[in-house]
Design a protein around this motif. Structure first.
Motif, PDB file in Angstrom:
ATOM      1  N   ASP A 201     -17.086  55.722 -17.156  1.00 36.12           N
ATOM      2  CA  ASP A 201     -17.469  57.079 -17.545  1.00 36.12           C
ATOM      3  C   ASP A 201     -18.426  57.679 -16.523  1.00 36.12           C
ATOM      4  O   ASP A 201     -19.440  58.282 -16.868  1.00 36.12           O
ATOM      5  CB  ASP A 201     -18.117  57.069 -18.936  1.00 36.12           C
ATOM      6  N   TYR A 202     -18.097  57.542 -15.257  1.00 31.09           N
ATOM      7  CA  TYR A 202     -18.932  58.101 -14.210  1.00 31.09           C
ATOM      8  C   TYR A 202     -18.675  59.602 -14.066  1.00 31.09           C
ATOM      9  O   TYR A 202     -17.529  60.042 -14.114  1.00 31.09           O
ATOM     10  CB  TYR A 202     -18.615  57.451 -12.860  1.00 31.09           C
ATOM     11  N   PRO A 203     -19.740  60.392 -13.856  1.00 34.99           N
ATOM     12  CA  PRO A 203     -19.507  61.778 -13.450  1.00 34.99           C
ATOM     13  C   PRO A 203     -18.749  61.806 -12.130  1.00 34.99           C
ATOM     14  O   PRO A 203     -18.797  60.850 -11.347  1.00 34.99           O
ATOM     15  CB  PRO A 203     -20.927  62.341 -13.298  1.00 34.99           C
ATOM     16  N   TYR A 204     -18.066  62.903 -11.862  1.00 34.77           N
ATOM     17  CA  TYR A 204     -17.304  63.023 -10.614  1.00 34.77           C
ATOM     18  C   TYR A 204     -18.211  63.068  -9.383  1.00 34.77           C
ATOM     19  O   TYR A 204     -17.749  62.872  -8.259  1.00 34.77           O
ATOM     20  CB  TYR A 204     -16.433  64.271 -10.644  1.00 34.77           C
ATOM     21  N   LEU A 205     -19.486  63.352  -9.589  1.00 28.95           N
ATOM     22  CA  LEU A 205     -20.475  63.317  -8.515  1.00 28.95           C
ATOM     23  C   LEU A 205     -21.705  62.633  -9.098  1.00 28.95           C
ATOM     24  O   LEU A 205     -22.338  63.169 -10.012  1.00 28.95           O
ATOM     25  CB  LEU A 205     -20.806  64.725  -8.023  1.00 28.95           C
TER      26      LEU A 205
END
Length: 526
Positions: A201-205
């Motif tokens: 669930d990583y942010p795209y940045l």
């Protein structure tokens, strides 16, 4: 009209060419190599850059290929959980692009090149290496080595977009101040499934902050990108070492494929002068700064926002050449001090996480405004009043030098209209007043200066103001700007506010003349 000569077909050179084409100014852009760069380079395009791409006609093409990002997060190394995110959704009323986008530079450049090659105002000339140039009365002459031998080209101005080792800057004899830090960055593109096979669930940045070891994670449209520091004396890592490094951050995954890698040094180097007569330095030729927070390419695009409209006004005969002096005065402190300090603060913040040195609290709105480069306030008056950082929890009253928000209003024909669309290729005078009282708003007779009254009351058909009235439902824009009725706001073609003054007869025309050194030309308004 002689063309403007642009040396260097990187993102800043190509964007500048599109800016000149937008204003109808002829150009020639020269690239030393036979093809555009295929190196793994900058990968995040900020909101302010997207606004420039919209004006210059390439935003849709960029967005079609890019990945939109509305969350910029930090990830705790120990728990692998994102926290302290910047949510750009808080900017949804401020801009039509309330996000940043991820797109590798070697994917961006072909989009810009295609648009440049379709522009009837100019040409892109590959395999043209600059040999020398000279200023002459009324123009410049540049000599190039080409596949057809040595050739000379005449132009009105010469723009150096030829990078950190600029030939133009060297031939001008302009010194460069600053340092090259004893650290390198390793940038790696990997094909790895973190969405389905190995869900994360990583942010795209995202930023993995850690006192011992930090890394930046960027979800590109076709892969994942990892960026981390490499000691100045460290050996170039092997492919297996790169794979192990990534897995230390993200944990075990089924399969990792290396797509590309590049190592580059970290600099903070600023040219002492950005203009010599008819020669201007832009982008890395003027300022080479650390790329943290995506400030490298995007700060260069700020130059490509500032200079083209000035050149257009001068070359059209609408302004005195002194208008060009504002380019260096306004942009140099932003790059030299503002972007440099922001980038170094980000680098320091990444390295200090986990130590007893908490970062200063930053409010959500202000953080989002800062990180998207919407919060730049230019030193329009030359008084030293400028800024790149916004710390407010909510929008404060508008100040001179700030970018005016791209608010949605309702135009004379009844259709919704964006504020930035109205300021395309002209100065815009906004008169905040009660339209029922029929204030004296000038007619739009000049293509260089347009006038509109802004009111929460719709202009009656018999008021004589219908063709230059903007409906501001609920005084939404007026309240956002923090101005009372009876206020004139003058906006430049780069969206920055030139003046906030009480309404008075001929006030907008006089302000315009004081800025450009000439009265607004008369003729059919654009």
């Amino acid at each position: 009209m002689q063309p403007v000569l642009i040396v260097g077909a990187g993102p800043v050179g190509l964007t500048t060419a599109l800016g000149l084409a937008y204003y109808g100014i002829p150009f020639l852009i020269f690239e030393e190599d036979g093809s555009l760069s295929l190196d793994t380079k900058a990968g995040t395009i900020l909101t302010r850059t997207l606004e420039a791409f919209r004006r210059y006609g390439v935003a849709d093409a960029v967005l079609e290929r890019a990945l939109r990002v509305e969350e910029i997060g930090e990830i705790e190394r120990e728990t692998n959980v994102a926290h302290a995110s910047v949510r750009t959704a808080v900017l949804r009323e401020e801009t039509r692009y309330p996000f940043v986008v991820n797109l590798p530079q070697h994917h961006l450049e072909p989009i810009l090149r295609e648009a440049v090659e379709q522009a009837p105002q100019g040409r892109l000339l590959m395999q043209h290496r600059l040999v020398s140039f000279r200023s002459e009365a009324g123009g410049v002459v540049a000599e190039f080595d080409t596949p057809h031998g040595r050739q000379c080209f005449e132009g009105s101005y010469l723009l150096a977009c030829d990078g950190g080792r600029s030939t133009v800057r060297a031939q001008c004899g302009v010194p460069v101040d600053g340092v090259s830090l004893d650290v390198r960055y390793m940038l790696v593109d990997l094909k790895v499934d973190l969405d389905v096979a190995n869900p994360r669930d990583y942010p795209y940045l995202a930023y993995f902050s850690d006192a011992q070891e930090w890394m930046i994670l960027v979800r590109q449209p076709h892969c994942w990108r990892f960026l981390y520091p490499l000691a100045g004396d460290a050996d170039e890592p092997t492919d297996e070492a790169l794979r192990s490094k990534v897995l230390r951050f993200i944990g075990n995954v089924d399969k990792v494929e290396l797509l590309g890698r590049v190592t580059y040094r970290v600099h903070h180097r600023i040219a002492r002068q950005w203009r010599r007569e008819r020669v201007f330095l832009m982008g890395d030729a003027a300022h080479l700064i650390t790329p943290m927070w995506a400030l490298g390419l995007n700060t260069g695009v700020l130059d490509a926002i500032s200079l083209p409209w000035r050149l257009a006004w001068v070359l059209r005969g609408w302004a005195d050449s002194s208008l060009l002096d504002g380019y260096e005065r306004e942009q140099r402190p932003v790059a030299a001090d503002g972007a440099g300090e922001m980038a170094e603060a980000a680098r320091h913040h990444m390295a200090m996480q986990g130590q007893d040195n908490p970062a200063a609290a930053v409010h959500e709105w202000g953080h989002a405004y800062t990180r998207t480069l919407l919060g730049v306030r230019l030193d329009i008056s030359g008084s030293g009043d400028w800024s790149m950082i916004r710390n407010e929890a909510e929008p404060p009253p508008l100040r001179v030098g700030e970018r005016i928000p791209d608010f949605l209003l309702h135009g004379p024909a009844g259709r919704p209209v964006r504020l930035h669309d109205l300021v395309d290729d002209c100065f815009l005078a906004l008169y905040f007043a009660d339209v029922r009282r029929q204030p004296g708003i000038p007619h739009n007779t000049s293509p260089a200066l347009r006038h509109f009254v802004v009111s929460r009351w719709d202009a009656p058909l018999d008021s004589g103001l219908r063709d230059r009235a903007l409906l501001d439902v609920g005084n939404h824009l007026r309240d956002r700007l923090g101005v009372p009725d009876g206020t004139l706001v003058l906006v430049r073609p780069d969206d920055h506010v030139a003046a906030i003054v009480p309404i008075a007869a001929q006030r907008a025309e006089d302000l315009y003349a004081s800025i450009v050194g000439a009265r607004a030309p008369q003729g059919s308004s654009t």
